[in-house]
Design an enzyme around this catalytic site. Structure first.
Site, PDB file in Angstrom:
ATOM      1  N   GLY A 296     102.411 -39.152  51.443  1.00  0.00           N
ATOM      2  CA  GLY A 296     101.205 -39.167  52.268  1.00  0.00           C
ATOM      3  C   GLY A 296     101.240 -40.332  53.240  1.00  0.00           C
ATOM      4  CD  GLU A 321     111.179 -27.866  48.851  1.00  0.00           C
ATOM      5  OE1 GLU A 321     112.313 -27.549  48.467  1.00  0.00           O
ATOM      6  OE2 GLU A 321     110.378 -27.061  49.350  1.00  0.00           O
ATOM      7  CE  LYS A 372      94.186 -37.984  54.607  1.00  0.00           C
ATOM      8  NZ  LYS A 372      94.832 -39.085  55.322  1.00  0.00           N
ATOM      9  CE  LYS A 415      84.827 -40.089  54.609  1.00  0.00           C
ATOM     10  NZ  LYS A 415      85.420 -41.279  55.241  1.00  0.00           N
ATOM     11  CB  SER A 457      95.819 -41.962  57.681  1.00  0.00           C
ATOM     12  OG  SER A 457      94.463 -41.699  58.020  1.00  0.00           O
ATOM     13  NE  ARG A 458     101.407 -36.843  56.575  1.00  0.00           N
ATOM     14  CZ  ARG A 458     102.154 -36.558  55.525  1.00  0.00           C
ATOM     15  NH1 ARG A 458     101.649 -35.883  54.516  1.00  0.00           N
ATOM     16  NH2 ARG A 458     103.409 -36.947  55.482  1.00  0.00           N
TER      17      ARG A 458
END
Length: 616
Positions: A296, A321, A372, A415, A457-458
């Site tokens: 991540g 993967e 998330k 959060k 971040s993604r």
């Protein structure tokens, strides 16, 4: 054996050169301080008597200060300081010896002159070698076209960036001058590059030197100044870049090691916390680490930063993967294969997780595996509970049972404070699992780190805004008053890396993140940076989504106490009262619902303990 011979021969030549310089300095200093010269019989006898002592004492002291381990082609300030110490100590020792044993056959002035000559000769011959190698390298370089760059900021960051550009032939930049607002630096020359004036001179210098790009040399430059210089570059139709953060400067000899595109976080007006490198080196070097969720955004950055500090081994666990494939590719370029291992494993699979832990015997665990995204959590409560809660429980249980595991750190989120959505609730439950294990045993530390939104971040808001802008807009914001705390990805990772090694019994740590930023202001910055303001890209308000707050909180003062630590902008959280109180049986109950995929039962359970949660 051949390599060793070459090194010994090189050191032998260094000693031989210094021996000649020592004798020359002795004779010259003596000749200059004796009125009748130094070639009469008595003077020659004195010099012949003194020569072995000068040679022996000076060479031995030089060796003690590791002078003969220096690579002359890379001689620097620290090497020069060692030479200064060695020459000073050796002349003091010689003066004390001759004054106490042979009387004043040499005057103090002679020793002072010998000190000056030796210091000059030792330093000079080494600098000459460095200059020779520099010219040799330059002569071998293939001429390439380089863009003319104006550097903004002539401080320590500017010096470092300039030195990097000048030493790396692959960086196709030619600095033409510095711009700096400090009036005392005007006209100064840094490594052959002049400070041309303040920011008001930027436009003039662009025209005079035909500048193609401006490079801001400090990533912590005030946001207002970055925006001012960016506007000048935009008006003059030239590109502008900024120096990377601390770790970005270790990207090898590429242009990305000195320059990157200006991003939204550069204009937020918040200076990132600089990592405590000495603390990290002391605590990370040689240890074995397990990183869950290592593919991540935060997990991957954790792995990459740990790799910089000489770990014993890095063990990565993830269910992605493709992510494992690419992480393996990246790690293979910086670590040998015996220094890391990647496992395809779900943290909910306690059997396989236990086998991995027993096989690899990690000493420190960073638990970053989690779901998330708030909107997705509302439709998938079972998956979020089983991963964020049961998965965390599995890893903590292993950390407590295995004596070789000394540290555990959970990555949490703001959060989790007064949570109103499924994702926040599951992260709060993960925090509660940590709090149940405190106070920590003397030989084991279980903790968590809580922070706000991570830029880069993604799924973070900035890449979404960029995508909307590229497609012509509108840029969608839920509410004009929504605000969030933001931090840089690397800054977040530095906090996580340090947390398990902080002293004391603090169960949690948070970063002082300054003032929250309005999302609509972030959207406006993204539009302005894109250069498409005149295209009429507008902001569209879509309304708050279920489970979304106007403002997030970093901690709850009703149940938590904020205490300062010895580290800048890092605070320790102490639980005054654990809320809500959830028994082991209740944890087992909700986990059984989650594993059965019973979303409705999971939601009813969550609603019982967290009544403020939004409707499913």
């Amino acid at each position: 054996m051949l390599k060793l011979f070459r090194i010994n021969r090189g050191r032998f030549y260094q000693v031989l050169i210094d021996a000649g310089l020592i004798l020359f300095s002795l004779v010259t200093a003596y000749a200059l301080t004796e009125k009748d010269g130094c070639f009469t019989q008595i003077h020659v006898r004195r010099l012949l008597f003194a020569a072995p002592f000068f040679l022996g004492i000076k060479l031995v002291i030089n060796a003690a200060f590791r002078i003969y381990r220096q690579l002359w082609r890379y001689i620097g300030i620290r090497d020069a300081v060692n030479i200064f110490k060695a020459v000073s100590l050796s002349d003091l020792a010689l003066m004390a010896f001759f004054f106490s044993v042979k009387g004043r056959i040499f005057s103090p002035v002679m020793f002072a002159l010998d000190w000056v000559l030796c210091l000059g000769f030792f330093s000079g011959v080494r600098l000459l070698r460095r200059y020779q190698m520099m010219k040799k390298i330059e002569s071998r370089r293939v001429p390439v076209a380089k863009k003319k760059v104006l550097l903004y900021g002539a401080g320590s960051g500017g010096e470092l960036i300039l030195r990097r550009i000048q030493s790396e032939p692959s960086i196709k930049m030619m600095p033409v001058g510095f711009i700096d607002d400090d009036p005392e630096k005007m006209g100064a020359v840094l490594h052959g590059v002049e400070v041309l004036g303040g920011v008001e001179k930027t436009k003039e210098m662009i025209g005079r030197f035909h500048v193609e790009e401006i490079l801001i040399t400090s990533p912590t430059m005030p946001a207002t100044r970055i925006e001012q210089v960016s506007q000048i570059a935009k008006n003059e139709q030239i590109s502008i870049k900024i120096a990377p953060s601390f770790y970005g400067m270790f990207q090898g000899g590429t242009e990305s090691s000195v320059a990157r595109e200006i991003d939204v976080q550069d204009l937020l007006g918040r200076n990132p916390v600089v990592p405590n490198v000495a603390f990290l080196e002391k605590n990370l070097n040689g240890k074995r680490f397990l990183v869950t969720g290592g593919c991540g955004s935060i997990g991957k950055e954790l792995v990459k930063q740990i790799a910089r500090y000489g770990p014993g081994k890095i063990i990565v666990v993830d269910v992605n993967e493709t992510g494992i494939f690419w992480l393996d590719y990246e790690l293979s370029r910086i670590l040998s294969r015996d220094r890391y291992v990647l496992y395809l494993c779900d943290v909910r699979n306690i059997g396989k997780l236990k086998k991995i832990v027993d096989r690899e015997r990690p000493e420190v665990i960073y638990h970053a595996a989690a779901y998330k995204h708030v909107p997705i959590s509302a439709q998938n409560p079972s998956e979020y509970v089983s991963t964020n809660v049961l998965g965390t429980k599995n890893v903590i249980d292993l950390a407590q049972r295995k004596d070789f595991i000394k540290k555990f750190c959970l990555v949490s989120t703001d959060k989790a404070v007064n949570p109103v959505n499924v994702m926040g609730v599951t992260k709060r439950m993960a925090e509660l699992l940590v709090l149940r294990e405190t106070p920590n045993r003397e030989d084991k530390k279980i903790t968590f780190v809580r922070f706000g939104n991570v830029l880069g971040s993604r799924g973070s808001v900035v890449p979404l805004f960029k995508d909307m802008i590229e497609k012509g807009g509108p840029v969608k914001v839920t509410h004009p008053d929504v605000e969030r705390y933001f931090m840089d990805l690397q800054e977040a990772v530095h906090l996580v890396l340090q947390a398990p090694f902080f002293t004391g019994n603090g169960a949690a740590f948070i970063l002082d993140m300054g003032t929250p930023v309005k999302i609509q202001d972030l959207a406006r910055l993204a539009i302005r940076l894109s250069g498409l303001e005149k295209e009429g890209i507008r902001i569209e308000y879509t309304g708050l989504r279920p489970g979304e707050k106007i403002t997030e909180e970093l901690y709850d003062p009703r149940y938590e106490r904020w205490d300062k630590t010895d580290f800048e902008k890092i605070a320790a959280l102490t639980a005054i009262r654990v809320v809500p109180e959830i028994s082991d049986k209740q944890f087992e109950k909700v986990n059984s619902f989650a594993l059965a995929g019973d979303d409705e039962s999971v939601y009813r359970w969550l609603k019982e303990f967290f009544p403020q949660i939004s409707v499913f």
